[in-house]
Scaffold this motif. Structure first.
Motif, PDB file in Angstrom:
ATOM      1  N   LYS A   1      -0.774   8.778  15.016  1.00  0.00           N
ATOM      2  CA  LYS A   1      -1.329   9.080  15.470  1.00  0.00           C
ATOM      3  C   LYS A   1      -2.120  10.999  14.521  1.00  0.00           C
ATOM      4  N   LEU A   2      -1.149  10.322  13.612  1.00  0.00           N
ATOM      5  CA  LEU A   2      -1.755  12.002  12.618  1.00  0.00           C
ATOM      6  C   LEU A   2      -2.606  11.051  12.173  1.00  0.00           C
ATOM      7  N   THR A   3      -3.231  10.274  11.624  1.00  0.00           N
ATOM      8  CA  THR A   3      -3.658   9.113  10.772  1.00  0.00           C
ATOM      9  C   THR A   3      -4.355   8.600  10.787  1.00  0.00           C
ATOM     10  N   THR A   4      -5.379   7.525   9.656  1.00  0.00           N
ATOM     11  CA  THR A   4      -5.744   6.892   9.744  1.00  0.00           C
ATOM     12  C   THR A   4      -5.455   5.037  10.251  1.00  0.00           C
ATOM     13  N   LEU A   5      -3.688   6.125   8.834  1.00  0.00           N
ATOM     14  CA  LEU A   5      -3.129   5.121   8.323  1.00  0.00           C
ATOM     15  C   LEU A   5      -2.337   3.700   9.630  1.00  0.00           C
TER      16      LEU A   5
ATOM     17  N   TYR B   1       3.408   3.088   1.818  1.00  0.00           N
ATOM     18  CA  TYR B   1       3.214   4.524   1.087  1.00  0.00           C
ATOM     19  C   TYR B   1       4.169   4.961   0.505  1.00  0.00           C
ATOM     20  N   PHE B   2       5.279   5.348   1.338  1.00  0.00           N
ATOM     21  CA  PHE B   2       6.149   5.864   1.545  1.00  0.00           C
ATOM     22  C   PHE B   2       7.215   5.202   0.751  1.00  0.00           C
ATOM     23  N   THR B   3       7.315   3.872   0.469  1.00  0.00           N
ATOM     24  CA  THR B   3       8.317   2.835   0.016  1.00  0.00           C
ATOM     25  C   THR B   3       7.606   3.211  -1.433  1.00  0.00           C
ATOM     26  N   GLN B   4       7.022   3.336  -1.576  1.00  0.00           N
ATOM     27  CA  GLN B   4       6.164   3.065  -3.040  1.00  0.00           C
ATOM     28  C   GLN B   4       6.250   4.172  -4.377  1.00  0.00           C
ATOM     29  N   LYS B   5       6.308   5.622  -3.088  1.00  0.00           N
ATOM     30  CA  LYS B   5       5.982   6.832  -3.602  1.00  0.00           C
ATOM     31  C   LYS B   5       7.646   7.215  -3.665  1.00  0.00           C
ATOM     32  N   TYR B   6       8.707   7.454  -2.583  1.00  0.00           N
ATOM     33  CA  TYR B   6       9.226   7.841  -2.386  1.00  0.00           C
ATOM     34  C   TYR B   6      10.893   6.936  -2.334  1.00  0.00           C
ATOM     35  N   HIS B   7      10.489   5.367  -2.829  1.00  0.00           N
ATOM     36  CA  HIS B   7      11.544   4.112  -2.529  1.00  0.00           C
ATOM     37  C   HIS B   7      11.913   5.324  -1.188  1.00  0.00           C
TER      38      HIS B   7
ATOM     39  N   TYR C   1      -1.333  11.558   1.877  1.00  0.00           N
ATOM     40  CA  TYR C   1      -1.276  13.070   1.093  1.00  0.00           C
ATOM     41  C   TYR C   1      -1.522  14.384   2.088  1.00  0.00           C
ATOM     42  N   CYS C   2      -2.905  14.013   2.855  1.00  0.00           N
ATOM     43  CA  CYS C   2      -2.877  14.632   4.283  1.00  0.00           C
ATOM     44  C   CYS C   2      -1.423  14.479   5.372  1.00  0.00           C
ATOM     45  N   LEU C   3      -1.009  12.846   5.322  1.00  0.00           N
ATOM     46  CA  LEU C   3       0.401  13.540   6.252  1.00  0.00           C
ATOM     47  C   LEU C   3       1.507  14.176   5.747  1.00  0.00           C
ATOM     48  N   ILE C   4       1.547  13.938   4.405  1.00  0.00           N
ATOM     49  CA  ILE C   4       2.646  14.722   4.652  1.00  0.00           C
ATOM     50  C   ILE C   4       2.503  16.104   3.912  1.00  0.00           C
ATOM     51  N   GLU C   5       1.749  16.389   3.494  1.00  0.00           N
ATOM     52  CA  GLU C   5       1.816  17.828   3.580  1.00  0.00           C
ATOM     53  C   GLU C   5       0.840  18.738   5.284  1.00  0.00           C
ATOM     54  N   HIS C   6       1.032  17.949   6.261  1.00  0.00           N
ATOM     55  CA  HIS C   6       1.489  17.875   7.423  1.00  0.00           C
ATOM     56  C   HIS C   6       2.965  17.691   8.094  1.00  0.00           C
TER      57      HIS C   6
ATOM     58  N   SER D   1      11.599   5.056   3.428  1.00  0.00           N
ATOM     59  CA  SER D   1      11.333   5.076   5.152  1.00  0.00           C
ATOM     60  C   SER D   1      10.567   7.075   4.922  1.00  0.00           C
ATOM     61  N   PRO D   2       9.270   6.543   6.267  1.00  0.00           N
ATOM     62  CA  PRO D   2       9.263   7.708   6.496  1.00  0.00           C
ATOM     63  C   PRO D   2      10.222   8.565   7.276  1.00  0.00           C
ATOM     64  N   ILE D   3      11.403   8.304   7.779  1.00  0.00           N
ATOM     65  CA  ILE D   3      12.242   9.274   8.754  1.00  0.00           C
ATOM     66  C   ILE D   3      13.485   9.837   7.797  1.00  0.00           C
ATOM     67  N   GLN D   4      13.657   8.754   6.554  1.00  0.00           N
ATOM     68  CA  GLN D   4      14.508   9.095   5.796  1.00  0.00           C
ATOM     69  C   GLN D   4      13.985   9.998   4.805  1.00  0.00           C
ATOM     70  N   TYR D   5      12.755  10.053   3.841  1.00  0.00           N
ATOM     71  CA  TYR D   5      11.648  11.054   3.257  1.00  0.00           C
ATOM     72  C   TYR D   5      12.281  12.669   4.242  1.00  0.00           C
ATOM     73  N   LEU D   6      11.817  12.061   5.514  1.00  0.00           N
ATOM     74  CA  LEU D   6      11.314  13.689   6.633  1.00  0.00           C
ATOM     75  C   LEU D   6      12.730  14.276   6.363  1.00  0.00           C
TER      76      LEU D   6
END
Length: 141
Positions: free
Chosen positions: A63-67, A75-81, A42-47, A83-88
């Motif tokens: 590099k922005l997180t420890t994940l 996490y992106f697949t579970q929460k937003y269905h 969630y810190c990554l999402i806020e960033h 990829s991170p880039i698609q979410y962005l």
């Protein structure tokens, strides 16, 4: 206790304080890996939300997180269905819709303001997401 004039009141107050600190530290303990990972996500999402114009790759997100990359994808697949880039891109397109409605900027300016380097790519993604081009959207709004 603080208003009491009994001898030893300072020790009693310190004891109560330490008990409170212990309960709170147990309650807010981020050592549990799942809680810590969720917090990191969630810190990554806020960033990302605060820095939409940045160009991110999955490697840069790690590099922005420890994940790890695998955890971020999970996490992106579970929460937003997606990829991170698609979410962005989705967040950028939502911001673009707002700009199309509220500003007089042209399509290229809006694309740049939302983190798209190429206005043609922006227009393709916008039409793919909403079924109309940015120009058509702006015309009807």
């Amino acid at each position: 206790e603080a208003n009491d004039a009994e001898p030893g009141k300072e020790i009693v107050i310190q004891s109560y304080f330490m008990i409170l600190v212990t309960y709170l530290s147990r309650y807010f303990d981020l050592e549990d890996e799942l809680e810590r990972d969720t917090y990191e996500f969630y810190c990554l999402i806020e960033h990302i939300k605060k820095n939409l114009t940045e160009n991110y790759s999955l490697n840069e997100l790690t590099k922005l997180t420890t994940l790890s990359e695998k955890q971020i994808r999970k996490y992106f697949t579970q929460k937003y269905h997606c990829s991170p880039i698609q979410y962005l891109n989705h967040l950028r397109l939502e911001r673009a819709k707002y700009y199309l409605i509220t500003t007089d900027q042209n399509i290229s300016e809006i694309a740049a303001a939302c983190g798209f380097d190429d206005s043609n790519y922006f227009s393709r993604k916008f039409k793919q997401e909403y079924g109309v081009s940015p120009r058509e959207f702006k015309r009807y709004m």
